[in-house]
Scaffold this active site. Structure first.
Site, short mmCIF file in Angstrom:
data_model
loop_
_atom_site.label_atom_id
_atom_site.label_comp_id
_atom_site.label_asym_id
_atom_site.label_seq_id
_atom_site.Cartn_x
_atom_site.Cartn_y
_atom_site.Cartn_z
CE LYS A 83 -3.63 -2.69 1.83
NZ LYS A 83 -4.45 -3.23 3.13
CD GLN A 115 -3.17 -4.90 6.31
OE1 GLN A 115 -3.05 -4.04 5.69
NE2 GLN A 115 -3.82 -6.13 6.01
CG ASP A 173 -9.23 -0.27 4.37
OD1 ASP A 173 -9.27 -0.56 3.09
OD2 ASP A 173 -8.93 -1.20 5.08
#
Ligand code: NAP
Length: 283
Positions: free
Chosen positions: A55, A99, A122
């Site tokens: 990322k 994450q 996200d």
């Protein structure tokens, strides 16, 4: 007739080229400031570390920056929430990625929900999910939002089709089902307690494999002419669906690798750029 390959890798490259231009426009609008994505990795899981690195690399490719926080695996929920709070308050940070998964002592849902809605690039907050379902603005969960971009790019008909989503996780199966519903598919959601899974998959015009079990969805369950989306990725380059059995008789499919994965990252970066555009009022 050979099937259409829904090439997520090529589409991600195209998306990144557009993003590089948008990042340049933001710079011109904000005295050289770039969008910034903050990534948070808790612990030392190698797969998670690789995803976070990928990322960060994607940020570099489009000319934007990322801040990388690596936190001790023994951190508490409160400590993690404090770190998220600092990023929420930092005006230079436009997007926050925590994450998944975090170590088990941490309340992941509480931490996800402490991310500010305007930085939830996200698409992991409950509020963002609710707004997406209600068709209000919110960043979608990156993997299903990337899948929707693939379907759109290849002009796959969704309205009126029967979509069967196998998996109901908060970051993938559930938002996937709701995004397809919002595009007027008739949606069936299957999970580990579903009886006669194969019977549901056999009815699907669009099947989404999001189970995390290698080739659990067998080729002979899938009807001729179906659109096949495989979100899984397992060692040896296989997914959650037995793709080798359907390549010459489905209408279209996402390859593994090179299908869903690259578009997840491209979507995360794209949503961060959008967050920065909103911040700097580029449009
Ligand atoms: P997850 O949280 O483990 O959820 C798996 C889902 O599959 C659950 O809803 C579970 O049902 C269901 N399931 C498990 N065994 C099943 C069975 N035998 N029959 C029917 N349903 C079953 O996984 P996830 O995070 O959603 O990820 C799913 C897959 O997508 C994994 O392969 C993962 O690697 C992949 N993934 C890819 C990306 C990407 O960027 N490419 C991103 C995220 C995930 P219950 O709810 O009943 O337990």
């Amino acid at each position: 007739m050979s099937a259409i390959i829904l090439d997520g890798k090529a589409l991600a490259t195209k998306v990144e080229q557009q993003l590089a231009r948008r990042v340049e426009a933001i710079k011109q609008h904000s005295n050289g400031t770039t969008p910034i994505l903050a990534t948070i990795l808790v612990g030392d899981d190698p797969a998670s570390a690789t995803y976070v690195k990928m990322k960060g690399n994607a940020c570099k490719r489009v000319g934007m920056e990322s801040i990388r926080l690596v936190l001790d695996k023994d951190i508490t929920t409160q400590q993690l929430m404090q770190e998220i709070s600092k990023l929420n308050d930092n005006p230079d940070v436009h997007g926050i990625l925590l994450q998944h998964p975090v170590p088990e002592q941490i309340d992941e849902r509480l931490c996800f929900d402490s991310i500010a809605l305007n930085k939830d690039v996200d698409g992991v907050t409950s509020l963002g999910f609710g707004k997406m379902v209600m068709q209000e603005f919110a960043f979608g969960s990156a993997t299903p939002a990337g899948i929707m971009t693939i379907l759109k790019e290849y002009n796959i008909d969704i309205a009126g089709k029967h979509a069967v989503v196998v998996g109901r996780s908060a970051i993938l199966g559930k938002p996937m089902a709701m995004m397809l519903l919002n595009e007027n598919a008739t949606v069936t959601i299957c999970h580990s307690r579903t009886e006669n899974l194969s019977e549901f998959v056999k009815q699907a015009d669009i099947v989404v494999g999001a189970v995390g079990r290698p080739e659990l969805i067998r080729g002979d369950w899938i009807k001729d002419g179906a659109v096949v989306i495989d979100a899984g990725y397992h060692p040896g380059g296989i997914g959650d669906i037995e793709l080798s059995a359907i390549k010459d008789r489905c209408y279209a499919y996402t390859p593994v690798p090179g299908g869903v994965g690259p578009m997840t990252i491209a979507t995360l970066i794209s949503q961060t750029v959008t967050a920065a555009e909103k911040h700097y009022l580029v449009y």
